[in-house]
Design a protein around this motif. Structure first.
Motif, short mmCIF file in Angstrom:
data_model
loop_
_atom_site.label_atom_id
_atom_site.label_comp_id
_atom_site.label_asym_id
_atom_site.label_seq_id
_atom_site.Cartn_x
_atom_site.Cartn_y
_atom_site.Cartn_z
N GLU A 1 0.82 -1.21 0.00
CA GLU A 1 0.00 0.00 0.00
C GLU A 1 0.86 1.27 0.00
O GLU A 1 0.49 2.30 -0.56
CB GLU A 1 -0.90 -0.02 1.26
CG GLU A 1 -2.13 0.83 1.13
CD GLU A 1 -3.03 0.65 2.36
OE1 GLU A 1 -3.31 1.66 3.01
OE2 GLU A 1 -3.41 -0.49 2.67
N LEU A 2 2.03 1.18 0.64
CA LEU A 2 2.91 2.35 0.77
C LEU A 2 3.95 2.46 -0.34
O LEU A 2 4.61 3.48 -0.48
CB LEU A 2 3.64 2.29 2.13
CG LEU A 2 2.76 2.40 3.38
CD1 LEU A 2 3.56 2.05 4.61
CD2 LEU A 2 2.19 3.82 3.49
N LYS A 3 4.10 1.37 -1.09
CA LYS A 3 5.20 1.27 -2.07
C LYS A 3 5.28 2.47 -3.01
O LYS A 3 6.37 2.96 -3.33
CB LYS A 3 5.01 -0.03 -2.87
CG LYS A 3 6.12 -0.35 -3.84
CD LYS A 3 5.81 -1.67 -4.54
CE LYS A 3 6.87 -2.00 -5.56
NZ LYS A 3 6.59 -3.27 -6.25
N GLN A 4 4.14 2.98 -3.46
CA GLN A 4 4.12 4.09 -4.42
C GLN A 4 4.71 5.37 -3.83
O GLN A 4 5.09 6.29 -4.57
CB GLN A 4 2.69 4.34 -4.90
CG GLN A 4 1.76 4.82 -3.78
CD GLN A 4 0.31 4.73 -4.18
OE1 GLN A 4 -0.09 3.85 -4.95
NE2 GLN A 4 -0.50 5.64 -3.66
N ASP A 5 4.76 5.45 -2.50
CA ASP A 5 5.29 6.65 -1.85
C ASP A 5 6.80 6.57 -1.60
O ASP A 5 7.39 7.53 -1.10
CB ASP A 5 4.57 6.89 -0.52
CG ASP A 5 3.07 7.12 -0.72
OD1 ASP A 5 2.71 7.71 -1.76
OD2 ASP A 5 2.27 6.70 0.14
N CYS A 6 7.41 5.42 -1.90
CA CYS A 6 8.86 5.30 -1.77
C CYS A 6 9.54 6.08 -2.90
O CYS A 6 9.00 6.18 -4.00
CB CYS A 6 9.29 3.83 -1.84
SG CYS A 6 8.79 2.84 -0.42
N LYS A 7 10.73 6.60 -2.63
CA LYS A 7 11.45 7.38 -3.64
C LYS A 7 11.79 6.52 -4.86
O LYS A 7 11.70 6.96 -6.00
CB LYS A 7 12.73 7.96 -3.03
CG LYS A 7 13.53 8.80 -4.03
CD LYS A 7 14.78 9.40 -3.40
CE LYS A 7 15.54 10.22 -4.44
NZ LYS A 7 16.79 10.79 -3.89
N PHE A 8 12.20 5.27 -4.60
CA PHE A 8 12.60 4.38 -5.69
C PHE A 8 11.53 3.32 -5.96
O PHE A 8 10.97 2.74 -5.04
CB PHE A 8 13.93 3.69 -5.35
CG PHE A 8 15.07 4.65 -5.16
CD1 PHE A 8 15.66 5.28 -6.26
CD2 PHE A 8 15.54 4.95 -3.89
CE1 PHE A 8 16.71 6.17 -6.09
CE2 PHE A 8 16.58 5.85 -3.71
CZ PHE A 8 17.17 6.47 -4.81
N ASN A 9 11.28 3.09 -7.26
CA ASN A 9 10.28 2.09 -7.65
C ASN A 9 10.63 0.70 -7.15
O ASN A 9 9.75 -0.09 -6.80
CB ASN A 9 10.13 2.04 -9.18
CG ASN A 9 9.47 3.28 -9.72
OD1 ASN A 9 8.71 3.92 -8.99
ND2 ASN A 9 9.76 3.65 -10.95
N ASN A 10 11.93 0.39 -7.14
CA ASN A 10 12.36 -0.96 -6.76
C ASN A 10 12.88 -0.99 -5.31
O ASN A 10 13.75 -1.76 -4.96
CB ASN A 10 13.44 -1.47 -7.71
CG ASN A 10 14.67 -0.56 -7.72
OD1 ASN A 10 14.61 0.55 -7.21
ND2 ASN A 10 15.77 -1.06 -8.28
N CYS A 11 12.33 -0.12 -4.48
CA CYS A 11 12.77 -0.01 -3.08
C CYS A 11 12.57 -1.32 -2.34
O CYS A 11 11.49 -1.93 -2.41
CB CYS A 11 11.98 1.10 -2.38
SG CYS A 11 12.50 1.41 -0.69
N LEU A 12 13.60 -1.78 -1.66
CA LEU A 12 13.52 -3.02 -0.87
C LEU A 12 13.16 -2.72 0.59
O LEU A 12 13.06 -3.64 1.40
CB LEU A 12 14.86 -3.77 -0.91
CG LEU A 12 15.17 -4.57 -2.17
CD1 LEU A 12 16.53 -5.25 -2.04
CD2 LEU A 12 14.09 -5.62 -2.45
N HIS A 13 12.99 -1.45 0.93
CA HIS A 13 12.59 -1.04 2.28
C HIS A 13 13.64 -1.44 3.32
O HIS A 13 13.28 -1.83 4.45
CB HIS A 13 11.22 -1.61 2.66
CG HIS A 13 10.22 -1.60 1.54
ND1 HIS A 13 9.90 -0.47 0.83
CD2 HIS A 13 9.47 -2.59 0.98
CE1 HIS A 13 9.00 -0.75 -0.11
NE2 HIS A 13 8.73 -2.03 -0.03
N VAL A 14 14.91 -1.37 2.94
CA VAL A 14 15.96 -1.77 3.88
C VAL A 14 16.87 -0.58 4.17
O VAL A 14 16.85 -0.02 5.27
CB VAL A 14 16.78 -2.96 3.35
CG1 VAL A 14 17.85 -3.36 4.36
CG2 VAL A 14 15.87 -4.16 3.07
#
Length: 316
Positions: free
Chosen positions: A260-273
């Motif tokens: 749900e939050l992925k679209q708000d990450c700076k990078f499209n391929n963000c691994l959230h690490v």
């Protein structure tokens, strides 16, 4: 002829036709030569086409086609870690039984199961069993866990297979559907199924005190027709649940609150690490995402299969 696989014993399959006739069937040899990564080419729940053959007055079937699966649920093969074992297919819903102790079900196990279910489009409902045996402190743990999973969209029901509490709720959800019951050995699957349909009389065993893990009572998955327009698939107790065939980039997609939050990450391929401006980590800092869920996610990313029995929330 066409039918549904109700039972598998490795080499023979019990197949039931739409008219209710049951046949013992085997696979035509070429299935084993196909590029099927799983250790079992045919699973309980599969729709198959078969032909009958008679040998010394013994009528059996030969399966020559597997219909496309709507979904299926897999785990790592016990003996061949790089291969998968399809537990069952064409499932409407899975009831994952969870116990706080006797035996303990850790969040890392729950999360691995849910990720696999999400990946293969299987709806999961969490059943917190044995609530009649818990003191107030343990019940608080149940309430906390139910809050964590309800918040991200999973139905959670507190039940007691022994006393019958909320068994009627489970039964109502099963009408007209194929349901699978899963969880560690000893969490009360067989007791619950017997409470739902006493005539089945599935085998139950006491918890093994030596390891506080249930002894295995089911060797192979098996489907049963119930008396109230429902089908169940009873599965072997699952000790660990290794994630298979999943790229690191897609793991987060199977955590609904991360996706749900992925679209708000700076990078499209963000691994959230370690990426900057990560919406998932920002939500974690604000306590909007459960820390135990995030730790489970990191363990899956790192391939730490040996940690599936680690408790992810006792240290909070």
């Amino acid at each position: 002829m066409t039918g549904t696989v109700y039972k598998s014993t490795g080499s023979w399959y019990t197949v039931k036709t739409n008219l209710g006739a049951t046949y013992q069937c085997r696979i035509k040899g070429k299935f084993r030569l196909k590029d099927i990564k799983s250790t079992n080419p045919i699973a309980v729940g599969d729709r198959v086409d078969f032909e009958l053959e008679t040998n010394n007055d013994d009528v059996t079937g030969v399966i020559h086609k597997i219909h496309d699966r709507v979904n299926y649920i897999v785990r790592k093969s016990v003996n061949l870690s790089k291969q998968t074992h399809i537990i069952a297919s064409n499932i409407d819903q899975v009831f994952l039984l969870v116990t706080i102790d006797n035996p303990p079900t850790f969040t890392s196990f729950i999360d691995r199961f849910l990720v696999t279910a999400e990946a293969y489009s299987v709806k999961t409902i969490l059943l917190f069993n044995k609530i009649d045996t818990y003191d107030e402190e343990t019940l608080d743990e149940v309430r906390y866990l139910a809050h964590v999973y309800r918040k991200i969209g999973y139905d959670c029901i507190g039940i007691s297979a022994e006393t019958g509490k909320n068994v009627d709720k489970v039964k109502a959800l099963m009408i007209g559907k194929v349901s699978m019951f899963a969880g560690h050995s000893g969490v009360g699957k067989s007791t619950l199924v017997n409470a739902i349909e006493p005539n089945l009389d599935l085998k139950t065993k006491a918890i093994s005190m030596q390891h506080s893990q249930g002894q295995h009572t089911t060797t192979f998955a098996e489907m049963f027709d119930l008396s109230f327009d429902a089908k169940i698939i009873d599965t072997p107790g699952i000790k660990g649940f290794g994630i298979v065939d999943m790229d690191k980039e897609e793991v987060g997609d199977y955590f609904p609150e991360f996706f749900e939050l992925k679209q708000d990450c700076k990078f499209n391929n963000c691994l959230h690490v370690e990426e900057p401006k990560c919406a998932v980590k920002a939500a974690l800092d604000k306590d909007e995402i459960s820390y135990s869920r995030y730790r489970s996610y990191l363990q899956i990313l790192e391939g730490e299969d040996e940690h599936y029995r680690t408790d992810n929330w006792e240290e909070q």
